[in-house]
Scaffold this active site. Structure first.
Site, PDB file in Angstrom:
ATOM      1  N   CYS A 257       0.867  -1.178   0.000  1.00 55.31           N
ATOM      2  CA  CYS A 257       0.000   0.000   0.000  1.00 55.31           C
ATOM      3  C   CYS A 257       0.901   1.224   0.000  1.00 55.31           C
ATOM      4  O   CYS A 257       1.476   1.587   1.035  1.00 55.31           O
ATOM      5  CB  CYS A 257      -0.920   0.017   1.219  1.00 55.31           C
ATOM      6  SG  CYS A 257      -1.895   1.543   1.343  1.00 55.31           S
TER       7      CYS A 257
ATOM      8  N   VAL B 168      -7.005   2.392   5.152  1.00 57.22           N
ATOM      9  CA  VAL B 168      -5.747   2.650   5.852  1.00 57.22           C
ATOM     10  C   VAL B 168      -4.867   3.506   4.923  1.00 57.22           C
ATOM     11  O   VAL B 168      -5.066   3.474   3.708  1.00 57.22           O
ATOM     12  CB  VAL B 168      -5.028   1.330   6.212  1.00 57.22           C
ATOM     13  CG1 VAL B 168      -5.734   0.641   7.353  1.00 57.22           C
ATOM     14  CG2 VAL B 168      -4.908   0.393   5.014  1.00 57.22           C
TER      15      VAL B 168
ATOM     16  N   SER C 133      -3.744   9.610   3.967  1.00 51.08           N
ATOM     17  CA  SER C 133      -2.301   9.890   4.000  1.00 51.08           C
ATOM     18  C   SER C 133      -1.993  11.369   3.785  1.00 51.08           C
ATOM     19  O   SER C 133      -1.043  11.896   4.380  1.00 51.08           O
ATOM     20  CB  SER C 133      -1.570   9.035   2.961  1.00 51.08           C
ATOM     21  OG  SER C 133      -1.981   9.348   1.650  1.00 51.08           O
TER      22      SER C 133
END
Length: 240
Positions: free
Chosen positions: A79, A118, A131
């Site tokens: 990721c 995530v 992020s």
């Protein structure tokens, strides 16, 4: 092809040094952290320091970072957005504790906190997902060393979208998607040739943290399919 091969080499070359700052990310494949105290890149000395041991960092950490991984094997998985946050934390020497999330078996709280996505960070009552927002918060809350970037948005902003477009291209789209991706790679190469070895010059900045995992992701996908594997993407096949 020479230009494409050169850029793929550049991707691999750059990520090798970016991963030095991510000492705990790829523990199964990376060199020991001590080996990365100093590295020489194109005649310049780039210092990548680890101030304390990982055990000491975990003992001090109140910040938890939830990333894509396999909790059963304690393994970080693919990721680039999670890697970006981890690279930022490592470069800024922020103490943190990493928790792996099995994205095929997501906990209920993750859906509530981030819609199931995530990375997510948590410190006491503070939670933050995405992020972009996380690295912005880290720059504000941990300003030293600064990772502020002066790289123009058009140099890096379309890279990953062009890569995904190439990866998903049909046979009819392959030529156009290939040209678009090579154009984005050329922008990156030209900027690094003028300002490198990193986007931040001699040090890693926010553009490095964002781009190195994406470049490695692209390198892995394109390189892997070019070495005898079955390529399902017409755009990727056209590059090999």
């Amino acid at each position: 092809r020479p230009s494409f091969e050169r850029i793929l080499h550049l991707c691999h070359y750059r990520f090798a040094y970016c991963s030095a700052a991510m000492t705990s990310l790829f523990a199964r494949t990376s060199k020991p952290a001590a080996a990365f105290s100093s590295q020489k890149v194109t005649g310049r000395q780039v210092i990548l320091q680890r101030p304390v041991s990982r055990a000491a960092v975990r003992a001090m950490a109140s910040l938890k970072v939830y990333v894509k991984g396999d909790p059963a094997t304690n393994t970080l998985l693919d990721c680039p957005f999670c890697h970006r946050v981890l690279l930022t934390l490592e470069t800024k020497h922020v103490p943190y504790d990493k928790e792996y999330i099995d994205v095929a078996n997501k906990p209920d709280w993750l859906q509530e906190r981030s819609g199931g996505k995530v990375p997510v960070v948590n410190d006491g009552d503070f939670w933050l997902a995405d992020s972009d927002k996380i690295v912005e918060w880290l720059e504000q809350s941990h300003p030293s060393p600064s990772m502020a970037s002066s790289v123009p948005a058009d140099v890096t902003g379309s890279f990953f979208g062009a890569f995904r477009g190439l990866l998903m291209a049909s046979a009819e789209e392959a030529a156009d998607k290939k040209a678009a991706f090579l154009g984005e790679l050329a922008k990156v190469e030209a900027y690094l040739a003028a300002h490198g070895p990193f986007f931040g010059g001699d040090t890693l900045d926010a553009s490095d943290a964002a781009m190195a995992p994406k470049m490695y992701h692209a390198l892995t996908a394109l390189g892997g399919w070019g070495s005898g594997g079955t390529c399902r993407a017409a755009g990727v096949a056209s590059l090999m």
